[in-house]
Motif scaffolding. Structure first.
Motif, PDB file in Angstrom:
ATOM      1  N   LEU A   1       0.936  -1.284  -0.145  1.00 58.96           N
ATOM      2  CA  LEU A   1       0.105   0.020   0.089  1.00 58.96           C
ATOM      3  C   LEU A   1       0.793   1.148   0.038  1.00 58.96           C
ATOM      4  CD1 LEU A   1      -3.009   1.162  -0.017  1.00 58.96           C
ATOM      5  CD2 LEU A   1      -3.015   0.717   2.459  1.00 58.96           C
ATOM      6  N   THR A   2       1.981   1.163   0.750  1.00 61.14           N
ATOM      7  CA  THR A   2       2.833   2.282   0.670  1.00 61.14           C
ATOM      8  C   THR A   2       3.401   2.709  -0.705  1.00 61.14           C
ATOM      9  OG1 THR A   2       3.745   1.781   2.915  1.00 61.14           O
ATOM     10  CG2 THR A   2       4.940   3.123   1.703  1.00 61.14           C
ATOM     11  N   ASN A   3       3.736   1.670  -1.342  1.00 63.42           N
ATOM     12  CA  ASN A   3       4.398   1.786  -2.717  1.00 63.42           C
ATOM     13  C   ASN A   3       3.271   2.338  -3.556  1.00 63.42           C
ATOM     14  OD1 ASN A   3       6.918   0.690  -2.070  1.00 63.42           O
ATOM     15  ND2 ASN A   3       6.425  -1.268  -2.561  1.00 63.42           N
ATOM     16  N   TYR A   4       2.177   1.580  -3.593  1.00 67.01           N
ATOM     17  CA  TYR A   4       0.904   2.266  -4.481  1.00 67.01           C
ATOM     18  C   TYR A   4       0.750   3.655  -4.109  1.00 67.01           C
ATOM     19  CZ  TYR A   4      -0.898  -2.433  -5.916  1.00 67.01           C
ATOM     20  OH  TYR A   4      -1.169  -3.626  -6.543  1.00 67.01           O
ATOM     21  N   MET A   5       0.767   4.042  -2.771  1.00 66.23           N
ATOM     22  CA  MET A   5       0.459   5.254  -2.685  1.00 66.23           C
ATOM     23  C   MET A   5       1.610   6.461  -2.917  1.00 66.23           C
ATOM     24  SD  MET A   5      -2.848   5.915  -1.764  1.00 66.23           S
ATOM     25  CE  MET A   5      -2.392   7.717  -1.702  1.00 66.23           C
ATOM     26  N   ALA A   6       2.731   5.913  -2.930  1.00 59.80           N
ATOM     27  CA  ALA A   6       3.733   6.811  -3.342  1.00 59.80           C
ATOM     28  C   ALA A   6       3.750   6.842  -4.755  1.00 59.80           C
ATOM     29  CB  ALA A   6       5.259   5.940  -3.018  1.00 59.80           C
ATOM     30  N   ASN A   7       3.603   5.840  -5.698  1.00 54.78           N
ATOM     31  CA  ASN A   7       3.455   5.891  -7.022  1.00 54.78           C
ATOM     32  C   ASN A   7       2.307   6.731  -7.613  1.00 54.78           C
ATOM     33  OD1 ASN A   7       5.650   4.313  -7.214  1.00 54.78           O
ATOM     34  ND2 ASN A   7       4.375   2.544  -7.649  1.00 54.78           N
ATOM     35  N   PHE A   8       1.239   6.817  -6.606  1.00 60.29           N
ATOM     36  CA  PHE A   8       0.009   7.651  -7.004  1.00 60.29           C
ATOM     37  C   PHE A   8       0.312   9.003  -6.862  1.00 60.29           C
ATOM     38  CE2 PHE A   8      -4.286   8.848  -6.195  1.00 60.29           C
ATOM     39  CZ  PHE A   8      -4.796   8.797  -7.396  1.00 60.29           C
ATOM     40  N   VAL A   9       0.818   9.389  -5.605  1.00 64.11           N
ATOM     41  CA  VAL A   9       1.185  10.689  -5.310  1.00 64.11           C
ATOM     42  C   VAL A   9       2.341  11.268  -6.498  1.00 64.11           C
ATOM     43  CG1 VAL A   9       2.507  12.107  -3.917  1.00 64.11           C
ATOM     44  CG2 VAL A   9       0.983  10.603  -2.850  1.00 64.11           C
ATOM     45  N   ALA A  10       3.499  10.612  -6.888  1.00 63.49           N
ATOM     46  CA  ALA A  10       4.194  11.005  -7.989  1.00 63.49           C
ATOM     47  C   ALA A  10       3.506  11.299  -9.311  1.00 63.49           C
ATOM     48  CB  ALA A  10       5.004   9.948  -8.153  1.00 63.49           C
ATOM     49  N   TYR A  11       2.335  10.359  -9.311  1.00 67.07           N
ATOM     50  CA  TYR A  11       1.620  10.599 -10.877  1.00 67.07           C
ATOM     51  C   TYR A  11       0.830  11.602 -10.858  1.00 67.07           C
ATOM     52  CZ  TYR A  11      -0.880   9.053 -14.752  1.00 67.07           C
ATOM     53  OH  TYR A  11      -1.550   9.246 -16.211  1.00 67.07           O
ATOM     54  N   ILE A  12       0.123  11.891  -9.694  1.00 66.83           N
ATOM     55  CA  ILE A  12      -0.734  13.057  -9.755  1.00 66.83           C
ATOM     56  C   ILE A  12       0.008  14.580  -9.944  1.00 66.83           C
ATOM     57  CG2 ILE A  12      -2.841  11.795  -8.494  1.00 66.83           C
ATOM     58  CD1 ILE A  12      -2.009  13.594  -6.081  1.00 66.83           C
ATOM     59  N   GLY A  13       1.405  14.282  -9.474  1.00 67.61           N
ATOM     60  CA  GLY A  13       1.975  15.418  -9.573  1.00 67.61           C
ATOM     61  C   GLY A  13       2.443  15.830 -10.799  1.00 67.61           C
ATOM     62  N   LYS A  14       2.444  14.844 -11.846  1.00 65.12           N
ATOM     63  CA  LYS A  14       2.834  15.037 -13.166  1.00 65.12           C
ATOM     64  C   LYS A  14       1.613  15.128 -14.092  1.00 65.12           C
ATOM     65  CE  LYS A  14       7.033  12.573 -11.959  1.00 65.12           C
ATOM     66  NZ  LYS A  14       7.622  11.276 -11.920  1.00 65.12           N
ATOM     67  N   VAL A  15       0.581  14.366 -13.991  1.00 64.28           N
ATOM     68  CA  VAL A  15      -0.685  14.100 -14.869  1.00 64.28           C
ATOM     69  C   VAL A  15      -2.102  14.724 -14.300  1.00 64.28           C
ATOM     70  CG1 VAL A  15      -1.806  12.814 -16.240  1.00 64.28           C
ATOM     71  CG2 VAL A  15       0.577  12.333 -15.763  1.00 64.28           C
TER      72      VAL A  15
ATOM     73  N   GLU B   1      -2.071   6.005   8.382  1.00 61.33           N
ATOM     74  CA  GLU B   1      -1.509   7.392   8.812  1.00 61.33           C
ATOM     75  C   GLU B   1      -0.225   7.225   8.487  1.00 61.33           C
ATOM     76  OE1 GLU B   1      -4.120   9.813  11.113  1.00 61.33           O
ATOM     77  OE2 GLU B   1      -2.465  11.322  11.286  1.00 61.33           O
ATOM     78  N   ALA B   2       0.433   6.527   9.289  1.00 58.41           N
ATOM     79  CA  ALA B   2       1.923   6.233   9.098  1.00 58.41           C
ATOM     80  C   ALA B   2       2.530   5.908   7.948  1.00 58.41           C
ATOM     81  CB  ALA B   2       2.616   5.335  10.259  1.00 58.41           C
ATOM     82  N   LEU B   3       1.633   5.108   7.079  1.00 56.73           N
ATOM     83  CA  LEU B   3       2.242   4.629   5.636  1.00 56.73           C
ATOM     84  C   LEU B   3       1.998   5.702   4.887  1.00 56.73           C
ATOM     85  CD1 LEU B   3      -0.017   3.626   3.387  1.00 56.73           C
ATOM     86  CD2 LEU B   3      -0.317   1.886   4.720  1.00 56.73           C
ATOM     87  N   LEU B   4       1.083   6.671   4.992  1.00 56.94           N
ATOM     88  CA  LEU B   4       0.955   7.684   4.086  1.00 56.94           C
ATOM     89  C   LEU B   4       2.031   8.651   3.952  1.00 56.94           C
ATOM     90  CD1 LEU B   4      -2.963   8.617   4.273  1.00 56.94           C
ATOM     91  CD2 LEU B   4      -1.615   7.850   2.213  1.00 56.94           C
TER      92      LEU B   4
ATOM     93  N   CYS C   1     -11.540   1.359   1.480  1.00 54.08           N
ATOM     94  CA  CYS C   1     -10.571   2.704   1.610  1.00 54.08           C
ATOM     95  C   CYS C   1     -10.687   3.675   0.556  1.00 54.08           C
ATOM     96  CB  CYS C   1      -9.481   2.402   2.466  1.00 54.08           C
ATOM     97  SG  CYS C   1      -8.743   3.911   3.041  1.00 54.08           S
ATOM     98  N   GLU C   2     -11.346   4.754   0.656  1.00 52.75           N
ATOM     99  CA  GLU C   2     -11.274   5.586  -0.339  1.00 52.75           C
ATOM    100  C   GLU C   2     -10.143   6.681   0.146  1.00 52.75           C
ATOM    101  OE1 GLU C   2     -14.619   7.646  -2.163  1.00 52.75           O
ATOM    102  OE2 GLU C   2     -15.881   6.120  -1.042  1.00 52.75           O
ATOM    103  N   ILE C   3      -9.282   7.275  -0.858  1.00 51.59           N
ATOM    104  CA  ILE C   3      -8.242   8.251  -0.594  1.00 51.59           C
ATOM    105  C   ILE C   3      -8.209   9.152  -1.594  1.00 51.59           C
ATOM    106  CG2 ILE C   3      -5.813   8.781  -0.129  1.00 51.59           C
ATOM    107  CD1 ILE C   3      -5.464   5.786   0.974  1.00 51.59           C
TER     108      ILE C   3
END
Ligand code: SF4
Length: 299
Positions: free
Chosen positions: A10-24, A90-93, A141-143
């Motif tokens: 889940l940490t990896n998914y969210m890190a990738n998602f955050v990186a993605y939304i910063g670009k697209v 919260e910690a993993l986000l 869980c929706e984020i």
């Protein structure tokens, strides 16, 4: 998968998602920018919209953020009580933000208040911000992830009006903010308005309003009609793209509300800029994900 592996995934998914939304940018924002570009007719507006479009193409091509200010990360979590990683979320986000900061990369935007140093990791006391909505009898869980840039955070304002101020008072408050600070937030803007019982409920709702998809309306028809009236009013200021003048100042106006004390009207404004980087992802209990804001993404 054991719990440790789930947390890592889940940490990896969210890190990738955050990186993605910063670009697209989200699909609805891209479509709206195209629509406004089409509707503007002065040459400067056209050039600015063309530049924004070119910026989005290059951000994707060069794998870089679409704006240099990647903001403070804010997460609005709607978490079912049966979601298996609720306690770890919260910690993993926080960990995901640190990971995205180095991998994306993201600008370092967490300065410890009173100590006045930049943590260099985009996290600090209370950052990223995590807002919680707990949903009973659900295991998903929706984020909503949001990058709150400096310029678009600047117009934020909240206060409590006297009851006699009425809806005219709410309108005046919103228009005052727009005419004084709207320019700072790189228009066209998405304007979130909270109308509620106190200063903090209105402020939270004005930010939550920015998570709604463009084109959506408040479920109360009078509130929905006020959204349209405010949109027309703010457009009439003529901010145009980047505040350089034009027919359209906003991508939309979203109002969120609660009931209120009869003697008070809490009102607040929060603003999103043209580079409105918000993403919505839903995880089921097995961590399968669905992304509603961006099409064709694989994390
Ligand atoms: S307001 Fe938005 S587009 Fe402008 S600098 Fe800030 S984050 Fe970037």
């Amino acid at each position: 998968m054991d719990k440790k592996q789930q947390v890592e995934q889940l940490t990896n998914y969210m890190a990738n998602f955050v990186a993605y939304i910063g670009k697209v940018l989200p699909d609805d924002i891209i479509a709206k920018l195209d629509e406004l570009a089409e509707k503007e007719d002065n040459p400067l507006s056209k050039v600015i919209y063309d530049t924004m479009k070119q910026n989005q193409v290059l951000a994707k091509e060069l794998n870089r953020p679409s704006c240099q200010d990647t903001g403070v990360l804010q997460f609005w979590v709607k978490c079912g009580t049966g979601f298996p990683l609720m306690g770890e979320l919260e910690a993993l986000l926080k960990e995901a933000v640190v990971k995205a900061t180095f991998e994306a990369p993201l600008r370092h935007n967490s300065v410890e208040t009173f100590d006045e140093y930049n943590t260099g990791k985009n996290v600090g006391k209370g950052t990223p911000t995590v807002f919680w909505d707990i949903v009973p009898d659900s295991d998903q869980c929706e984020i909503y992830s949001y990058m709150a840039g400096g310029g678009c955070t600047l117009p934020g304002k909240a206060m409590v009006l006297m009851p006699g101020a009425g809806y005219e008072g709410v309108t005046k408050f919103v228009m005052d903010v727009m005419t004084s600070y709207g320019l700072n937030a790189c228009p066209p803007l998405l304007v979130g308005v909270g109308v509620a019982t106190s200063v903090e409920t209105a402020a939270l709702l004005s930010k939550k309003a920015l998570m709604r998809p463009l084109g959506s309306h408040n479920e109360n028809e009078r509130a929905a009609s006020m959204e349209t009236l405010l949109e027309d009013g703010i457009n009439a200021i003529g901010l145009g793209p980047q505040g350089m003048g034009g027919k359209y100042s906003v991508m939309g106006v979203h109002i969120e509300n609660t009931a209120r004390h009869p003697s008070a009207i809490g009102v607040a404004v929060n603003v999103g800029c043209w580079s409105h980087r918000r993403g919505h992802i839903i995880f089921d209990k097995d961590l399968n994900y669905t992304i509603t804001t961006h099409s064709g993404v694989k994390l």
